[in-house]
Write an enzyme that holds these catalytic residues in place. Sequence first.
Site, PDB file in Angstrom:
ATOM      1  N   TYR B 293      26.530   1.910   6.337  1.00 32.69           N
ATOM      2  CA  TYR B 293      26.257   3.293   5.943  1.00 32.69           C
ATOM      3  C   TYR B 293      26.532   4.230   7.117  1.00 32.69           C
ATOM      4  O   TYR B 293      26.039   4.016   8.227  1.00 32.69           O
ATOM      5  CB  TYR B 293      24.806   3.426   5.487  1.00 32.69           C
ATOM      6  CG  TYR B 293      24.515   4.705   4.753  1.00 32.69           C
ATOM      7  CD1 TYR B 293      24.729   4.795   3.387  1.00 32.69           C
ATOM      8  CD2 TYR B 293      24.019   5.820   5.417  1.00 32.69           C
ATOM      9  CE1 TYR B 293      24.453   5.974   2.704  1.00 32.69           C
ATOM     10  CE2 TYR B 293      23.741   6.995   4.734  1.00 32.69           C
ATOM     11  CZ  TYR B 293      23.962   7.068   3.379  1.00 32.69           C
ATOM     12  OH  TYR B 293      23.695   8.223   2.701  1.00 32.69           O
ATOM     13  N   TYR B 343      31.560  11.666   0.689  1.00 32.91           N
ATOM     14  CA  TYR B 343      30.141  11.295   0.666  1.00 32.91           C
ATOM     15  C   TYR B 343      29.647  11.276  -0.760  1.00 32.91           C
ATOM     16  O   TYR B 343      29.219  12.296  -1.305  1.00 32.91           O
ATOM     17  CB  TYR B 343      29.326  12.284   1.499  1.00 32.91           C
ATOM     18  CG  TYR B 343      27.863  11.913   1.663  1.00 32.91           C
ATOM     19  CD1 TYR B 343      27.491  10.860   2.498  1.00 32.91           C
ATOM     20  CD2 TYR B 343      26.862  12.612   1.007  1.00 32.91           C
ATOM     21  CE1 TYR B 343      26.152  10.514   2.665  1.00 32.91           C
ATOM     22  CE2 TYR B 343      25.521  12.287   1.169  1.00 32.91           C
ATOM     23  CZ  TYR B 343      25.172  11.236   1.996  1.00 32.91           C
ATOM     24  OH  TYR B 343      23.850  10.903   2.173  1.00 32.91           O
TER      25      TYR B 343
END
Lengths: 390, 390
Positions: B293, B343
């Site tokens: 991440y 994103y």
Amino acid sequence: MADSLKNKASIVGIGTTPFTKNSGVSELSLACQAVRAAIDEAGLKPSDVDGLVTFLLDSSDEIEVARSTGIGDLTFFSQVNYGGGAAVGLIHQAAMAIATGSAKYVVVYRAMNGRSGHRMGQGVSGQVVTSDLIHWSWYTPFGLLTPASWIAMSAQRYMHEYGATRDHLATVALTQRDHAQANPNATTRGRTLSREEYFSARMVSRPLGLYDCCQETDGGCALVITSPERARDLASKPAQIRAVSQASFEGQEQMTSFYRPDIARLPEMEMAARAVYTQAGLGPEDIDAACLYDAFTIEVLMQLESFGFCGVGEAKDFIVDGALTLGGRLPNNTHGGLLSEGYIHGLNNIAEGVRLVRGTSCNQPERADHVLVSSGVGVPTGAMILGCAE
Amino acid sequence: MADSLKNKASIVGIGTTPFTKNSGVSELSLACQAVRAAIDEAGLKPSDVDGLVTFLLDSSDEIEVARSTGIGDLTFFSQVNYGGGAAVGLIHQAAMAIATGSAKYVVVYRAMNGRSGHRMGQGVSGQVVTSDLIHWSWYTPFGLLTPASWIAMSAQRYMHEYGATRDHLATVALTQRDHAQANPNATTRGRTLSREEYFSARMVSRPLGLYDCCQETDGGCALVITSPERARDLASKPAQIRAVSQASFEGQEQMTSFYRPDIARLPEMEMAARAVYTQAGLGPEDIDAACLYDAFTIEVLMQLESFGFCGVGEAKDFIVDGALTLGGRLPNNTHGGLLSEGYIHGLNNIAEGVRLVRGTSCNQPERADHVLVSSGVGVPTGAMILGCAE
């Protein structure tokens, strides 16, 4: 069905706060009180708990509750949407986590200042956001703003179609108010209800009057779920989950599925019924008692049909001879239910289901080997069957 | 561990919309496009799907997506909280539902107008509600209002403690920007990044500059999960879930766990690492590629340590010789990641994990037998290991 959830999890702890009209404390405080009470009742320590599940509508996040109660690490956490439809969903979540080894002890909870804070009866006015805007634009301009107004649509149609009357609704309301008189935590204890009072009360949304609507309540409720093996080592008598399922039907909306062919039936509840009967290997004839979701009286009638206790349109006949009372065919909401104990969004009905299986209800029927519990009506929902440990 | 989730579910479909800065459509539309694309890619019909899971932050409810895409009845639906920490949690939910027979085909999705709508970089100003008020009152008066400001606290401490510099952060940023140049759907394709540009860009929240922060993106992403047995009958090569776990650690807050003894480490990610390695029977030496991440560059460094690819404080040395590039020890975010593809709250990193196992990444490393994927940093989170079907 080697992979079904039948008998894979048990409810081993119940925690509730007092149910009031003005708690005087935050919803987080209520949540933590209920969670701690449930853990204590199960004979566990907070640090034993490794999973938390709540309603999407709950204002107390899992990690806030974990930090505030002494629960440490979590290996599982999730939330379920759709108001009261979430109640059984929480148990479904917990049972899946237990069955797959994702957690050892899961606590599910719901706490709300449902009277002193935001009241359900206020509806969606001023609260509609995001993609819901499109959804609600079809309903709010016509005054369909509150749960009572949405359910009234189905109620009106159901009564027209099958000849049920407000007299039948009154029977549901009076039976549960009567049950509540034996329940120390019922908000209506000491306030009996007569048929005359029922009929003289104000209309809320025709055909639903004041006593057809559930309470608005401040309070919290929590339950502990673990495996049947671990349950054996605990103090309390476990309620084993024979079957649990969520259900959302084609064309499903949240409280407003009015574009379906027939709004006098509950296809998502019929779907849940098929699922839990298949999973448990049981039928309606095996169910000894029930906690049918009862935000409104009409919902009990409709569900008696969804779950096959009588034919479609026949609930009005099923209930007349006291079928829902303690000595009847299907003692229902023996604690008073959402109508007369309090409205903790249906989680308190599951707590009563556990008490019935344990034999500790304030109105314990002679036989409660299998207890049916449902969650929210008119929303994506779920059902479960509880039984004694095998 | 007979009851673990090891090899109990597979990812069999990926769907994405174009990733842009201005989609021109609603988030519901993006969600439905992604969900339909994922179902198509798996070679299924919408009516095959019986479970839906999304982020609590997603504005498109499961039933809105179901109605709008032709998905019918649902036997399973849930949501996961905590921003980007939810991404792996969705897969965890789906895997539990598949393993317990609660659903046959689960679609997980996330769609957001993250640039043209509400921007993550706007932070919590004006958005703090309910029990969160207490939480945020400790941080917002000090200007800690945005994700960059919260992560900067840990970044500053980490760099002070272990001697990492912005030069190391730049290596992460440049490597992923380079990867994105081969990715047709990357929002930064055609915009290469030099070390000089990295250092001359404006500071966002010291020590994090513009290129240390992920994109703000409009787009949707969805994945289809089913059993390994059903996966065999489908067209696409499945990515089997070797291990999946959620993790929230003691003292956990959402992005602001600053009262722990050490804010330069990620105890919840270390917990997730232990869980997935144990479940899969694998260690860091078995992992061929990763999608760690990467909302901020610093998070990649910290996670290399959490997952044991190097010792604590040694990530700066681990990465210097191109370890994160295609020919390196651990090709990471081969699609460009959140920093350079877009994103979509981390769900797009899981999609890339699937492509790596399939051998269809735009930057396919020679070997990708086991791929590690993590979700949000500084929040309740999770991790998973994907592998080929056995």
